[in-house]
Design a protein around this motif. Structure first.
Motif, PDB file in Angstrom:
ATOM      1  N   LEU A   1       0.848  -1.194   0.000  1.00 38.65           N
ATOM      2  CA  LEU A   1       0.000   0.000   0.000  1.00 38.65           C
ATOM      3  C   LEU A   1       0.878   1.236   0.000  1.00 38.65           C
ATOM      4  O   LEU A   1       1.973   1.243   0.567  1.00 38.65           O
ATOM      5  CB  LEU A   1      -0.966   0.011   1.198  1.00 38.65           C
ATOM      6  CG  LEU A   1      -0.409   0.140   2.613  1.00 38.65           C
ATOM      7  CD1 LEU A   1      -0.349   1.602   3.054  1.00 38.65           C
ATOM      8  CD2 LEU A   1      -1.271  -0.639   3.588  1.00 38.65           C
ATOM      9  N   ASN A   2       0.400   2.252  -0.664  1.00 40.08           N
ATOM     10  CA  ASN A   2       1.108   3.522  -0.744  1.00 40.08           C
ATOM     11  C   ASN A   2       0.400   4.529   0.151  1.00 40.08           C
ATOM     12  O   ASN A   2      -0.566   5.167  -0.256  1.00 40.08           O
ATOM     13  CB  ASN A   2       1.156   4.017  -2.190  1.00 40.08           C
ATOM     14  CG  ASN A   2       1.980   5.288  -2.343  1.00 40.08           C
ATOM     15  OD1 ASN A   2       2.542   5.800  -1.379  1.00 40.08           O
ATOM     16  ND2 ASN A   2       2.064   5.792  -3.569  1.00 40.08           N
ATOM     17  N   ALA A   3       0.902   4.656   1.381  1.00 35.59           N
ATOM     18  CA  ALA A   3       0.266   5.542   2.347  1.00 35.59           C
ATOM     19  C   ALA A   3       0.400   7.003   1.964  1.00 35.59           C
ATOM     20  O   ALA A   3      -0.339   7.850   2.468  1.00 35.59           O
ATOM     21  CB  ALA A   3       0.872   5.309   3.731  1.00 35.59           C
ATOM     22  N   GLU A   4       1.345   7.313   1.074  1.00 35.25           N
ATOM     23  CA  GLU A   4       1.630   8.704   0.725  1.00 35.25           C
ATOM     24  C   GLU A   4       0.932   9.159  -0.557  1.00 35.25           C
ATOM     25  O   GLU A   4       1.121  10.283  -1.012  1.00 35.25           O
ATOM     26  CB  GLU A   4       3.144   8.882   0.574  1.00 35.25           C
ATOM     27  CG  GLU A   4       3.905   8.544   1.850  1.00 35.25           C
ATOM     28  CD  GLU A   4       5.388   8.290   1.606  1.00 35.25           C
ATOM     29  OE1 GLU A   4       5.798   8.304   0.427  1.00 35.25           O
ATOM     30  OE2 GLU A   4       6.110   8.082   2.580  1.00 35.25           O
ATOM     31  N   ALA A   5       0.120   8.305  -1.152  1.00 35.04           N
ATOM     32  CA  ALA A   5      -0.495   8.625  -2.440  1.00 35.04           C
ATOM     33  C   ALA A   5      -1.456   9.798  -2.327  1.00 35.04           C
ATOM     34  O   ALA A   5      -2.219   9.918  -1.357  1.00 35.04           O
ATOM     35  CB  ALA A   5      -1.231   7.410  -2.990  1.00 35.04           C
ATOM     36  N   THR A   6      -1.429  10.657  -3.329  1.00 35.36           N
ATOM     37  CA  THR A   6      -2.393  11.748  -3.450  1.00 35.36           C
ATOM     38  C   THR A   6      -3.216  11.629  -4.731  1.00 35.36           C
ATOM     39  O   THR A   6      -4.166  12.383  -4.928  1.00 35.36           O
ATOM     40  CB  THR A   6      -1.683  13.116  -3.437  1.00 35.36           C
ATOM     41  OG1 THR A   6      -0.732  13.166  -4.508  1.00 35.36           O
ATOM     42  CG2 THR A   6      -0.964  13.335  -2.111  1.00 35.36           C
ATOM     43  N   GLU A   7      -2.835  10.684  -5.609  1.00 37.15           N
ATOM     44  CA  GLU A   7      -3.571  10.419  -6.842  1.00 37.15           C
ATOM     45  C   GLU A   7      -3.722   8.917  -7.008  1.00 37.15           C
ATOM     46  O   GLU A   7      -2.870   8.140  -6.587  1.00 37.15           O
ATOM     47  CB  GLU A   7      -2.826  10.960  -8.057  1.00 37.15           C
ATOM     48  CG  GLU A   7      -2.692  12.467  -8.122  1.00 37.15           C
ATOM     49  CD  GLU A   7      -1.992  12.905  -9.397  1.00 37.15           C
ATOM     50  OE1 GLU A   7      -2.386  13.938  -9.948  1.00 37.15           O
ATOM     51  OE2 GLU A   7      -1.072  12.194  -9.842  1.00 37.15           O
ATOM     52  N   VAL A   8      -4.806   8.510  -7.654  1.00 38.12           N
ATOM     53  CA  VAL A   8      -5.043   7.097  -7.865  1.00 38.12           C
ATOM     54  C   VAL A   8      -3.942   6.472  -8.729  1.00 38.12           C
ATOM     55  O   VAL A   8      -3.624   5.286  -8.599  1.00 38.12           O
ATOM     56  CB  VAL A   8      -6.444   6.872  -8.488  1.00 38.12           C
ATOM     57  CG1 VAL A   8      -6.488   7.358  -9.929  1.00 38.12           C
ATOM     58  CG2 VAL A   8      -6.872   5.420  -8.372  1.00 38.12           C
ATOM     59  N   TYR A   9      -3.303   7.276  -9.569  1.00 40.62           N
ATOM     60  CA  TYR A   9      -2.231   6.755 -10.413  1.00 40.62           C
ATOM     61  C   TYR A   9      -1.058   6.248  -9.588  1.00 40.62           C
ATOM     62  O   TYR A   9      -0.315   5.362 -10.014  1.00 40.62           O
ATOM     63  CB  TYR A   9      -1.743   7.848 -11.378  1.00 40.62           C
ATOM     64  CG  TYR A   9      -2.830   8.490 -12.187  1.00 40.62           C
ATOM     65  CD1 TYR A   9      -3.573   7.752 -13.108  1.00 40.62           C
ATOM     66  CD2 TYR A   9      -3.137   9.840 -12.021  1.00 40.62           C
ATOM     67  CE1 TYR A   9      -4.586   8.344 -13.834  1.00 40.62           C
ATOM     68  CE2 TYR A   9      -4.146  10.437 -12.751  1.00 40.62           C
ATOM     69  CZ  TYR A   9      -4.872   9.687 -13.665  1.00 40.62           C
ATOM     70  OH  TYR A   9      -5.887  10.264 -14.386  1.00 40.62           O
TER      71      TYR A   9
ATOM     72  N   SER B   1       4.298   0.159   6.222  1.00 44.74           N
ATOM     73  CA  SER B   1       3.399   1.288   5.983  1.00 44.74           C
ATOM     74  C   SER B   1       2.002   0.877   6.420  1.00 44.74           C
ATOM     75  O   SER B   1       1.670  -0.318   6.450  1.00 44.74           O
ATOM     76  CB  SER B   1       3.413   1.709   4.512  1.00 44.74           C
ATOM     77  OG  SER B   1       3.147   0.612   3.664  1.00 44.74           O
ATOM     78  N   GLY B   2       1.210   1.857   6.753  1.00 40.19           N
ATOM     79  CA  GLY B   2      -0.121   1.523   7.226  1.00 40.19           C
ATOM     80  C   GLY B   2      -1.002   2.740   7.370  1.00 40.19           C
ATOM     81  O   GLY B   2      -0.570   3.879   7.195  1.00 40.19           O
ATOM     82  N   TYR B   3      -2.255   2.471   7.692  1.00 41.50           N
ATOM     83  CA  TYR B   3      -3.199   3.549   7.968  1.00 41.50           C
ATOM     84  C   TYR B   3      -4.263   3.027   8.922  1.00 41.50           C
ATOM     85  O   TYR B   3      -4.523   1.819   9.020  1.00 41.50           O
ATOM     86  CB  TYR B   3      -3.842   4.101   6.696  1.00 41.50           C
ATOM     87  CG  TYR B   3      -4.641   3.103   5.898  1.00 41.50           C
ATOM     88  CD1 TYR B   3      -5.955   2.790   6.234  1.00 41.50           C
ATOM     89  CD2 TYR B   3      -4.094   2.474   4.782  1.00 41.50           C
ATOM     90  CE1 TYR B   3      -6.686   1.884   5.500  1.00 41.50           C
ATOM     91  CE2 TYR B   3      -4.818   1.565   4.032  1.00 41.50           C
ATOM     92  CZ  TYR B   3      -6.119   1.279   4.394  1.00 41.50           C
ATOM     93  OH  TYR B   3      -6.846   0.373   3.673  1.00 41.50           O
TER      94      TYR B   3
ATOM     95  N   THR C   1      -7.448  -1.190  10.241  1.00 39.67           N
ATOM     96  CA  THR C   1      -6.031  -0.922  10.470  1.00 39.67           C
ATOM     97  C   THR C   1      -5.264  -1.792   9.479  1.00 39.67           C
ATOM     98  O   THR C   1      -5.118  -2.997   9.670  1.00 39.67           O
ATOM     99  CB  THR C   1      -5.618  -1.237  11.912  1.00 39.67           C
ATOM    100  OG1 THR C   1      -6.376  -0.391  12.799  1.00 39.67           O
ATOM    101  CG2 THR C   1      -4.142  -0.981  12.136  1.00 39.67           C
ATOM    102  N   ALA C   2      -4.856  -1.168   8.380  1.00 32.17           N
ATOM    103  CA  ALA C   2      -4.146  -1.888   7.318  1.00 32.17           C
ATOM    104  C   ALA C   2      -2.648  -1.677   7.498  1.00 32.17           C
ATOM    105  O   ALA C   2      -2.195  -0.558   7.740  1.00 32.17           O
ATOM    106  CB  ALA C   2      -4.581  -1.392   5.952  1.00 32.17           C
ATOM    107  N   PHE C   3      -1.888  -2.764   7.355  1.00 29.24           N
ATOM    108  CA  PHE C   3      -0.463  -2.720   7.677  1.00 29.24           C
ATOM    109  C   PHE C   3       0.286  -3.624   6.697  1.00 29.24           C
ATOM    110  O   PHE C   3      -0.022  -4.809   6.572  1.00 29.24           O
ATOM    111  CB  PHE C   3      -0.258  -3.195   9.119  1.00 29.24           C
ATOM    112  CG  PHE C   3       1.169  -3.234   9.568  1.00 29.24           C
ATOM    113  CD1 PHE C   3       1.906  -2.060   9.702  1.00 29.24           C
ATOM    114  CD2 PHE C   3       1.791  -4.434   9.869  1.00 29.24           C
ATOM    115  CE1 PHE C   3       3.226  -2.096  10.122  1.00 29.24           C
ATOM    116  CE2 PHE C   3       3.101  -4.479  10.287  1.00 29.24           C
ATOM    117  CZ  PHE C   3       3.824  -3.304  10.410  1.00 29.24           C
TER     118      PHE C   3
END
Length: 543
Positions: A135-143, A463-465, A367-369
């Motif tokens: 997972l890309n916790a830092e993404a700001t675009e779906v791309y 990474s997680g959220y 809680t995704a990790f």
């Protein structure tokens, strides 16, 4: 044609047996731990228009969205041109999908050369490319989140098993054996549906079996309308909150306006926060799925079949450009965070007039990790994705359940032994309930968990959220709120680093990360908790 009740009961059970066997086959054939152990998948049968006829008891938010994923089928695919060799793939969150990790596979089912149904399966894939593994916790675009697949037709014999679609996916993911393996498990589940469909039409008669599709939907609609009609008419406005501080968004709002009018129910999310420049936006299909799941939970008919007929009396709207209906190309990986607040808002709103169904709010946060490692000497990745649960809210009759995933997610625990057998870049040093994390009350909220991972290699990326790291789940009728979640790293030298609720870090050998989930809210005045239950809490160190 109208089938008599006993006959309908037999055919309903026949349809249900197909999807249950699909689910069992997909789980057994899966490669990744997120599908094989956590069971993050769903299966269903639809009619030729793409409307769900029956689903297995899997992940609610996934299967509730299958009809949405297929809604524009005729606009994208010439249905009359489909052949038994064709299949459809999609994961596009802006065309009826959820988030990119959830890949839908649809295969047509033919009877005497006529298209009559689709076998549908969806699984959460451990990696679909993007900025970071898992997972890309830092993404700001779906791309930045990975490979995006619109609903499209392909030939299985030509394009799979080393063909173009197979190669396209392999070339864009870090662990192709796991991803293709799980997709093959979806194919296996769909083929089970095709075989069983043919057997059951032969056994029960094709005409009756096909007529039952429409009658099952009509039957479900009648029961849902009757259940809604038993809710007092009225309008209820409820606001839930989520932490948007990692994206400088402060506290975001999910506002639900719930209208019960006779045998129809409408939910409008006007006033909810605008979309956020981060990965916490919720595609409209996920908003609808969460709302449908919450409404079903609050109806007094708890033996409802699920198919598209259930949704006919329900209308869901959300403003375009909001956190619940974002404009592309907003990132959507953590869409279950706002979707969970959709669920909470509806449960609270309807619970105010249905005291027998009322329940305190649970931790209700996915809680995704992800724990990944790239071996420099081989260029091969190991990627693990975990979905961890917390405490559920208490109700008038009993304490909240401990350590369960979000109700609309419903993933299972991934056993420590299975993870440590498959992967050698980390170990799990601790896995325990968190004492005192459940909200106090006459009935106690469920407990959260603490799971500690230790890196066994240098360069292990984590990474997680999550949510509810600042404010816990609310109690009800005098119950107190549940405990909060937390992410923290203890380096090998003893240095402690506290993390935000959305993060990406790198561990070296001996570093540990603790993932803590919160508890559910309590129900009722804490003074009303029986003394023997208080003593049991203390004895088990959960008070």
């Amino acid at each position: 044609m109208t089938l008599e009740a006993a006959r309908m009961g037999v055919l309903k059970s026949a349809y249900e047996s197909i999807t249950r066997e699909m689910a069992a086959d997909l789980k057994r054939a899966a490669f990744s731990s997120i599908v094989r152990e956590a069971r993050d998948f769903s299966v269903a049968l639809t009619d030729r228009r793409g409307e769900v006829i029956v689903q297995a008891e899997c992940i609610p938010i996934m299967t509730a969205g299958i009809s949405l994923a297929l809604r524009g089928l005729a606009e994208h695919v010439d249905i009359d041109a489909l052949t038994p060799d064709d299949a459809l793939l999609m994961n596009d969150p802006y065309s009826g999908g959820q988030h990119l990790q959830d890949i839908y596979l649809f295969t047509p089912i033919f009877l005497d050369g006529r298209l009559v149904a689709f076998a549908a399966s969806v699984a959460h894939h451990v990696d679909v490319g993007g900025g970071h593994a898992g997972l890309n916790a830092e993404a700001t675009e779906v791309y930045q989140e990975g490979l995006r697949l619109p609903l499209s037709r392909f030939s299985v014999s030509r394009d799979w098993g080393g063909g173009f679609v197979d190669q396209l996916i392999r070339a864009n993911v870090r662990v192709p054996d796991l991803v293709i393996g799980d997709l093959n498990a979806q194919f296996a589940a769909n083929r089970t549906a095709e075989r069983r469909f043919a057997e059951l039409t032969a056994r029960h008669g094709a005409e009756d079996f096909l007529d039952a599709m429409d009658e099952l939907k009509d039957y479900a609609e009648r029961r849902v309308r009757a259940a809604i009609a038993r809710i007092p008419d009225g309008v209820h406005e409820v606001t839930e909150y989520l932490d948007a501080s990692p994206w400088d968004g402060g506290t975001a709002r999910v506002i639900a306006h719930i209208t019960v009018d006779g045998d129809e129910l409408r939910v409008d999310f006007d006033g909810s926060s605008p979309q956020i420049n981060g990965n916490v936006n919720c595609p409209f299909a996920s908003t609808v799925s969460a709302a449908q799941s919450a409404i079903r939970c609050m109806l007094d008919d708890q033996d409802l079949p699920f198919n598209e007929g259930c949704n006919r009396p329900i209308t869901i709207t959300a403003p375009y450009g909001s956190i619940l209906n974002p404009r592309p190309p907003a990132a959507v990986r953590a869409r279950l965070t706002p979707a969970s607040r959709v669920f909470n808002a509806i449960v609270r709103g309807l619970g105010s007039v249905l005291p027998g169904q009322a329940v305190a709010t649970g931790f209700d946060t996915t809680t995704a990790f992800a724990v990944s490692h790239l071996a420099a000497e081989t260029g091969h990745y190991q990627v693990v994705l975990e979905i961890l649960g917390g405490g559920w809210g208490a109700c008038a009759e009993h304490d909240g359940a401990d350590a369960l995933d979000n109700p609309i997610s419903n993933c299972a625990n991934s056993p420590v032994e299975a993870l440590e057998t498959d992967y050698d870049h980390f170990r799990i040093a601790e896995y325990a309930l968190v004492g005192g994390s459940g909200g106090d009350g006459a009935q106690r909220g469920g407990l959260g968990i603490r799971r500690v991972y230790e890196a066994l290699r240098d360069g292990v990326r984590v990474s997680g959220y999550a949510d509810r790291h600042r404010t816990g789940a609310s109690g009800l009728s005098g119950g107190t709120e549940g405990g909060t979640g937390d992410f923290s790293i203890t380096r090998a030298d003893g240095t402690v680093q506290h993390l935000d609720c959305v993060f990406s870090e790198v561990l070296d050998t001996g570093d540990r990360i603790a993932v803590v989930t919160g508890g559910g809210g309590g129900f009722g005045d804490p003074a009303g908790r029986p003394a023997d239950q208080r003593a049991a809490d203390r004895a088990h160190q959960i008070a």
